[in-house]
Enzyme design. Structure first.
Site, PDB file in Angstrom:
ATOM      1  N   GLU A 351      29.717  41.171  43.122  1.00  7.40           N
ATOM      2  CA  GLU A 351      28.876  40.259  44.328  1.00  7.40           C
ATOM      3  C   GLU A 351      28.335  40.849  44.918  1.00  7.40           C
ATOM      4  O   GLU A 351      27.170  39.745  45.914  1.00  7.40           O
ATOM      5  CB  GLU A 351      30.044  41.944  46.015  1.00  7.40           C
ATOM      6  CG  GLU A 351      30.084  41.040  46.999  1.00  7.40           C
ATOM      7  CD  GLU A 351      31.230  41.562  47.846  1.00  7.40           C
ATOM      8  OE1 GLU A 351      32.823  41.083  47.928  1.00  7.40           O
ATOM      9  OE2 GLU A 351      31.539  42.668  48.570  1.00  7.40           O
ATOM     10  N   HIS A 382      41.314  51.328  21.850  1.00  9.82           N
ATOM     11  CA  HIS A 382      41.954  50.508  21.392  1.00  9.82           C
ATOM     12  C   HIS A 382      42.583  49.397  22.045  1.00  9.82           C
ATOM     13  O   HIS A 382      43.437  49.022  21.827  1.00  9.82           O
ATOM     14  CB  HIS A 382      43.115  51.232  21.263  1.00  9.82           C
ATOM     15  CG  HIS A 382      42.503  53.140  20.700  1.00  9.82           C
ATOM     16  ND1 HIS A 382      43.780  52.718  19.577  1.00  9.82           N
ATOM     17  CD2 HIS A 382      42.322  53.768  21.254  1.00  9.82           C
ATOM     18  CE1 HIS A 382      42.535  53.824  19.041  1.00  9.82           C
ATOM     19  NE2 HIS A 382      42.752  54.845  19.898  1.00  9.82           N
ATOM     20  N   LYS A 508      38.251  32.900  52.820  1.00  8.89           N
ATOM     21  CA  LYS A 508      38.445  32.868  53.957  1.00  8.89           C
ATOM     22  C   LYS A 508      38.787  32.717  54.973  1.00  8.89           C
ATOM     23  O   LYS A 508      39.957  32.545  55.405  1.00  8.89           O
ATOM     24  CB  LYS A 508      37.683  34.303  53.891  1.00  8.89           C
ATOM     25  CG  LYS A 508      37.696  36.078  53.430  1.00  8.89           C
ATOM     26  CD  LYS A 508      36.868  36.868  53.309  1.00  8.89           C
ATOM     27  CE  LYS A 508      37.129  38.128  53.781  1.00  8.89           C
ATOM     28  NZ  LYS A 508      36.435  39.159  54.305  1.00  8.89           N
TER      29      LYS A 508
END
Length: 547
Positions: A351, A382, A508
């Site tokens: 960000e 793994h 937004k």
């Protein structure tokens, strides 16, 4: 050609001259390599010797930082200059962790330290009142649970700290609800008693839709339990820069704690946004967290670049991102309690540095922020470590390893540490084809030749190792501040603003429009978005579900 461009081109030439030098050969020829390429600060050791660089590389990188005026930019950060130039704000998160007795720090001509001290002490006092039982719910019962409602920077930092410091937890259980998906909050509420729970609404603007939706859902939960509006308000507190909006929501002024417009959300855990950390581990431990961060601040602001841990972290990242064209970076904490650290780093780095415009608004002159991801060691060995070892992509790795586990010492801690050290060594050394053949010496020659190429590891895969004596509040504060400053230095080198996030805002804005349009009516979007909205309406008609 200016000095910065000359320094940049010098690094490009240096990369071409040294690109074929192997790390295993560097270690063979430099027996003192570790001694020269590690730094210690209090309970932290930073080893950067397993990187594709030499002393000449470091000199060139430090020269690049000098020509970017890193020293001047650091001074501007520390003294309250408006380093967040797009929003016209300072970035004074370092002031939040200054110790008592520190000199004045100014933002917009005003000393901010008195306000910082006042709000910190208010938050600590409230946390203590929950802990000792003097603050009770409306039915007179002791508070047992604290739920923090926030998202992004108001959630990731506090959640990571609470998880990391679990061994230091006191009496109250702390929970987090960030996502507006109803399942997130419902999962928390189903375990709680409204009489013994306090909710904290954390939003800098007090307009964050996800946070307010969840806060309203909590109010509805209290109404369903038979609580009046005033009774419900006693079970809320808030942290916001808009204290009036928080009070209008029904939260009493004495339980509204101030955020500051000169601190970004992802740097705010050191402020009253850290209230859940204070509740979880107590005021003394929270002050230790601040002290650790301040120790790293002092190191950062007063240590020459060649010995400066955050500066070295940043310059090494620039070396890989811009000159060796790395495909990302991974952070691997070998600690179960630090398992949320990669998510916090993901936001902090991506960000802050995910910008395509220079600080003056012109197109960025180089590749900027990279992809940062991670997972909990040993688990991720793994999973994606196969790609790190034998894939075709260059992905430097940070190993973050506490030396002592916060639990029963029964060999599992030693196993975990050994795996971290082994992975870093394996990435660096690799395994040659001849070494693979030697391992298969008992097989018939044809089978040996068939399998050996698959067991060859190219090696020369770089990593940093960040070791902590123990995972304490102080050491966690140092670690977090080191990564904060690393992010800032990268922004200086790339000439971008690491303190804004306009890309988040655009989505937004569109969401506000689409929310209303999902129920029907006129909408004008691209064909794909219209199709997605139509499918939503179709599913709603079939299911008859609530919004």
């Amino acid at each position: 050609m200016n000095a910065f461009t000359r320094a940049w081109y010098a690094l490009e030439r240096h990369y071409q001259d040294t690109r074929h030098v192997l790390l295993r050969d560097r270690f063979a020829c430099e027996p003192d390599r570790f001694e020269r390429m590690h730094e210690r600060l209090d309970g932290m050791l930073f080893d950067y010797s397993k990187n594709r660089l030499g002393e000449d590389t470091l000199q060139l990188l430090c020269r690049l930082a000098e020509t970017a005026d890193l020293e001047g930019k650091m001074r501007a950060l520390r003294t309250g200059a408006k380093v967040n130039n797009s929003e016209g704000r300072a970035a004074l998160h370092t002031a939040l962790r200054l110790p008592d007795g520190a000199g004045a720090v100014y933002a917009d001509g005003r000393d901010v330290l008195p306000e910082i001290r006042r709000e910190l002490n208010r938050a600590l006092k409230f946390a203590h009142s929950l802990d000792d039982g003097s603050y009770q719910g409306t039915t007179g019962k002791r508070i047992t649970d604290f739920v923090h409602i926030g998202i992004g920077g108001s959630d990731l930092g506090p959640a990571m700290c609470v998880q990391a410091l679990e061994p230091f937890r006191r009496h109250i259980a702390v929970h987090f609800a960030a996502n507006a998906d109803p399942a997130c909050l419902d999962e928390v509420l189903c375990r709680l008693n409204p009489e013994t729970t306090v909710f904290c609404v954390a939003s800098k603007s007090f307009k964050t839709p996800e946070t307010l939706l969840n806060a309203e859902a909590v109010k509805a939960w209290y109404r369903g339990a038979g609580f009046s509006e005033s009774e419900t308000g006693c079970h809320f507190c808030a942290v916001s820069a808009d204290t009036e909006a928080a009070q209008s929501f029904g939260i009493a002024a004495e339980r509204v704690f101030a955020m500051y417009d000169w601190v970004g959300g992802r740097y705010s855990v050191w402020s009253p946004v850290g209230l859940p950390v204070m509740v979880a581990v107590g005021g003394a431990r929270f002050r230790e967290l601040l002290a650790g961060a301040h120790a790293m601040d002092s190191h950062f602001f007063h240590t020459p670049p060649r010995r400066n841990i955050p500066v070295l972290m940043a310059l090494i990242a620039v070396w890989y991102n811009n000159f060796q064209h790395a495909d990302g970076q991974t952070a691997v904490p070998y600690s179960h309690n630090l398992r949320l650290l990669p998510a916090w780093l993901n936001q902090l780095d991506m960000e802050s540095l995910g910008k395509s415009r220079a600080s003056d608004g012109s197109p960025a002159a180089c590749k900027t922020g990279g992809i940062v991801f991670g997972g909990e060691g040993v688990n991720c060995q793994h999973a994606y470590f196969q790609l790190l070892h034998q894939g075709t992509r260059l992905i430097p790795c940070d190993f973050i390893v506490p030396m002592t586990a916060q639990g029963v010492e029964d060999g599992r801690s030693r196993f975990t540490v050994a795996n971290a050290f082994a992975q870093a060594e394996a990435l660096m050394k690799g395994k040659t084809l001849d070494e693979a053949r030697a391992e298969l010496a008992d097989l018939p020659e044809a089978e040996r030749e068939r399998l050996a190429p698959h067991k060859e590891f190219p090696g020369n895969r770089p990593s940093n190792s960040i070791l902590l004596e123990r995972l304490t509040p102080y050491n966690l504060g140092m670690l977090m501040a080191a990564y904060e400053h690393k992010t800032f230095v990268q922004g200086v080198i790339w000439d971008i603003n690491p303190f804004d996030q306009w890309g988040v805002e655009y989505g937004k804005q569109l969401a506000k429009t689409i929310i209303g349009e999902l129920e029907g009516g006129t909408s004008v979007h691209d064909a794909s978005t219209e199709g997605l909205m139509a499918f939503y309406r179709e599913c709603r008609l079939k299911g008859g579900g609530a919004a």
